[in-house]
Design an enzyme around this catalytic site. Sequence first.
Site, short mmCIF file in Angstrom:
data_model
loop_
_atom_site.label_atom_id
_atom_site.label_comp_id
_atom_site.label_asym_id
_atom_site.label_seq_id
_atom_site.Cartn_x
_atom_site.Cartn_y
_atom_site.Cartn_z
N ASP A 101 0.80 -1.23 0.00
CA ASP A 101 0.00 0.00 0.00
C ASP A 101 0.83 1.28 0.00
O ASP A 101 0.39 2.31 0.48
CB ASP A 101 -0.89 -0.01 1.25
CG ASP A 101 -0.10 -0.34 2.51
OD1 ASP A 101 1.13 -0.12 2.50
OD2 ASP A 101 -0.70 -0.83 3.48
N GLU A 123 -0.70 -9.08 -1.15
CA GLU A 123 -1.13 -8.55 0.16
C GLU A 123 -2.34 -7.63 -0.03
O GLU A 123 -2.39 -6.50 0.48
CB GLU A 123 0.00 -7.83 0.90
CG GLU A 123 -0.22 -7.71 2.40
CD GLU A 123 0.90 -6.94 3.10
OE1 GLU A 123 1.08 -5.75 2.83
OE2 GLU A 123 1.60 -7.56 3.92
N GLU A 137 -1.79 5.09 3.47
CA GLU A 137 -1.82 3.70 2.99
C GLU A 137 -3.23 3.12 2.86
O GLU A 137 -3.50 2.32 1.97
CB GLU A 137 -0.97 2.81 3.90
CG GLU A 137 0.54 3.05 3.80
CD GLU A 137 1.04 4.20 4.65
OE1 GLU A 137 0.22 4.87 5.32
OE2 GLU A 137 2.26 4.44 4.65
N HIS A 213 7.70 4.29 12.59
CA HIS A 213 7.91 5.20 11.46
C HIS A 213 6.64 5.81 10.88
O HIS A 213 6.69 6.72 10.08
CB HIS A 213 8.65 4.48 10.33
CG HIS A 213 7.79 3.46 9.61
ND1 HIS A 213 7.56 2.21 10.11
CD2 HIS A 213 7.09 3.53 8.45
CE1 HIS A 213 6.78 1.53 9.29
NE2 HIS A 213 6.47 2.30 8.28
N ARG A 215 3.43 7.76 9.59
CA ARG A 215 3.16 9.20 9.53
C ARG A 215 2.18 9.64 10.63
O ARG A 215 2.30 10.74 11.17
CB ARG A 215 2.60 9.58 8.16
CG ARG A 215 3.67 9.64 7.10
CD ARG A 215 3.12 9.69 5.69
NE ARG A 215 4.20 9.45 4.75
CZ ARG A 215 4.75 10.39 3.98
NH1 ARG A 215 4.30 11.62 4.02
NH2 ARG A 215 5.74 10.09 3.16
N HIS A 246 14.21 4.54 11.68
CA HIS A 246 13.84 4.76 10.27
C HIS A 246 14.49 6.06 9.77
O HIS A 246 14.64 7.01 10.54
CB HIS A 246 12.31 4.87 10.20
CG HIS A 246 11.73 4.69 8.83
ND1 HIS A 246 11.71 5.71 7.91
CD2 HIS A 246 11.14 3.63 8.23
CE1 HIS A 246 11.12 5.28 6.79
NE2 HIS A 246 10.77 4.01 6.96
C1 UD1 Z 1 6.93 4.47 3.40
C2 UD1 Z 1 5.54 3.98 3.07
C3 UD1 Z 1 5.00 3.15 4.23
C4 UD1 Z 1 5.98 2.03 4.57
C5 UD1 Z 1 7.35 2.58 4.81
C6 UD1 Z 1 8.32 1.44 4.95
C7 UD1 Z 1 4.28 5.51 1.67
C8 UD1 Z 1 3.30 6.61 1.63
N1 UD1 Z 1 4.62 5.09 2.89
O1 UD1 Z 1 6.88 5.28 4.59
O2 UD1 Z 1 3.77 2.58 3.87
O3 UD1 Z 1 5.53 1.41 5.75
O4 UD1 Z 1 7.77 3.37 3.68
O5 UD1 Z 1 9.50 1.85 5.56
O6 UD1 Z 1 4.70 5.03 0.65
N2 UD1 Z 1 14.50 8.29 3.48
C9 UD1 Z 1 15.82 8.32 3.09
N3 UD1 Z 1 16.37 7.17 2.59
C10 UD1 Z 1 15.67 6.02 2.47
C11 UD1 Z 1 14.34 6.01 2.88
C12 UD1 Z 1 13.74 7.15 3.38
O7 UD1 Z 1 16.47 9.34 3.19
O8 UD1 Z 1 16.24 5.02 2.02
C13 UD1 Z 1 13.90 9.54 4.05
C14 UD1 Z 1 13.59 10.59 2.97
O9 UD1 Z 1 13.76 11.85 3.54
C15 UD1 Z 1 12.12 10.34 2.67
C16 UD1 Z 1 11.62 10.00 4.06
O10 UD1 Z 1 12.66 9.23 4.65
O11 UD1 Z 1 11.52 11.48 2.12
C17 UD1 Z 1 10.36 9.21 4.14
O12 UD1 Z 1 10.40 8.15 3.20
P1 UD1 Z 1 9.00 7.61 2.65
O13 UD1 Z 1 9.18 6.55 1.66
O14 UD1 Z 1 8.14 8.77 2.28
O15 UD1 Z 1 8.51 6.91 3.97
P2 UD1 Z 1 7.14 6.83 4.62
O16 UD1 Z 1 6.05 7.46 3.85
O17 UD1 Z 1 7.33 7.25 6.03
N1 UDP Z 2 13.21 -4.35 9.01
C1 UDP Z 2 14.57 -4.46 8.77
N2 UDP Z 2 15.43 -3.63 9.42
C2 UDP Z 2 15.03 -2.71 10.31
C3 UDP Z 2 13.62 -2.59 10.55
C4 UDP Z 2 12.74 -3.42 9.88
O1 UDP Z 2 15.00 -5.31 7.98
O2 UDP Z 2 15.87 -1.99 10.86
C5 UDP Z 2 12.29 -5.20 8.25
C6 UDP Z 2 11.31 -6.02 9.05
O3 UDP Z 2 11.83 -7.30 9.32
C7 UDP Z 2 10.10 -6.08 8.13
C8 UDP Z 2 10.17 -4.81 7.32
O4 UDP Z 2 11.49 -4.30 7.50
O5 UDP Z 2 10.20 -7.16 7.22
C9 UDP Z 2 9.14 -3.82 7.78
O6 UDP Z 2 9.38 -2.59 7.18
P1 UDP Z 2 8.73 -1.25 7.68
O7 UDP Z 2 8.45 -1.37 9.14
O8 UDP Z 2 9.63 -0.16 7.23
O9 UDP Z 2 7.41 -1.15 6.82
P2 UDP Z 2 5.92 -1.67 7.03
O10 UDP Z 2 5.95 -3.13 7.18
O11 UDP Z 2 5.37 -0.95 8.22
O12 UDP Z 2 5.23 -1.22 5.78
#
Ligand code: UD1
Ligand code: UDP
Length: 371
Positions: A101, A123, A137, A213, A215, A246
């Site tokens: 999602d 999923e 999501e 993590h 929002r 995160h």
């Molecule tokens: C996103 C997903 C959420 C998922 C999560 C998994 C959406 C709307 N949300 O969360 O469903 O659970 O990922 O972790 O798609 N960033 C970095 N490097 C990275 C990753 C993130 O710098 O490798 C920073 C960036 O500033 C980015 C921010 O984190 O803008 C947030 O990343 P984003 O993908 O928007 O995360 P979420 O929306 O919190």
């Molecule tokens: N995970 C990981 N390293 C971490 C934290 C989480 O490998 O430091 C893995 C965890 O085992 C799970 C996945 O990341 O499989 C979950 O990701 P996240 O919590 O970012 O996203 P969500 O499942 O909430 O969408």
Amino acid sequence: MVIDIKMKKLMFCIGTRPEAIKLAPLIWAAQGQNFNVCIVTSGQHKEMLDPFLQFFKLKVNHSLDVLKPNQSLSDLTASILTKMQMIMQIEKPDYVFVQGDTTTTFTSALAAFYEKIPVAHIEAGLRTHDRYSPFPEEINRKLVTQIAEYFFTPTEESKKNLENEGIKKNVWFTGNTGIDALRLATEILMDKGALHPPSLEAHARKMILVTCHRRENHGAPLLNICDAIIRIVHQHKDVDVVFPVHLNPNVQSVVKLKLGNHPQIRLEKPLNYPDFVSLMYQSTLLLTDSGGVQEEAPYFKKPIFVMRESTERPEGVSAGVAALVGSDTDAIVNAVNLALTDQGYYQSFQKAVSPYGDGYASQKILSALFS
Ligand code: UD1
Ligand code: UDP
């Protein structure tokens, strides 16, 4: 002329770390059956994705470079949509697979629809029935339900959610592919002797593994969660907290400020999957707002407390493998206190049966779609 189904090109769109983890076993299964596999990463996550692609040995065909610090959802959506559609025009896949999602999930599905390519949703059917939680999501997955043609649900309950919305055709209950990934990772780690259970000695230290993590938890709820963690370690001198933080800047800034310098709290960078799996195995219990971690902890019989007001995984709560505690400081502290002091309560999580599948969902998905 008989058309060989294996000639079909399957495109897998991956944006974030859970998508990599949950699509990897399906990609392996498809490659094992000699399907023509094309992997596209949107770049929604970069540092948090690359180690997973390496661990799962996923060879990416196209990487789109969309990550910008703290970018808005609409910027991210527009950027992935345009670039994904271009890649689909070049690759012309027969099926597009999206998982979960995220923004990548929704935009890749939409791009595929614009190209009239059928979408398989892995999923499918998770719902909180609250449009703002998780945000965005809940709406992403509902939109993907409208776009997709094939639906693979992780639980019976998620299948029922789709039925209630009138989606009855091409729906299969398969279990969650995340459990396939966990099973495979566990086998690899066991072979290497790299999984160590918690010590059973009376004076051994206990470990709480934390991730956070979402929002909806940014701001005041995250401050409350940090306060709860501080109270827990003050009340339990034999407990250490390990918290891989995160990369979202809204999470990083608060957690580092509030929890940065405490001898019982270890803040970590996001961990590579095998390291995180090892820590789950070693932990006493988990505190999380993650979706995937909610499914994984019960595989290791670890109590998990979900720091959210609602969950799209209510079957875990009904089964007794997880408890919903929200983001209220007292509620979190009370639940953890009970689990640390009341053996019967702790063991009730271990006795419950996980509803998230047997670790063989990927094979079921390919058989359902192609046999
Ligand atoms: C996103 C997903 C959420 C998922 C999560 C998994 C959406 C709307 N949300 O969360 O469903 O659970 O990922 O972790 O798609 N960033 C970095 N490097 C990275 C990753 C993130 O710098 O490798 C920073 C960036 O500033 C980015 C921010 O984190 O803008 C947030 O990343 P984003 O993908 O928007 O995360 P979420 O929306 O919190
Ligand atoms: N995970 C990981 N390293 C971490 C934290 C989480 O490998 O430091 C893995 C965890 O085992 C799970 C996945 O990341 O499989 C979950 O990701 P996240 O919590 O970012 O996203 P969500 O499942 O909430 O969408």
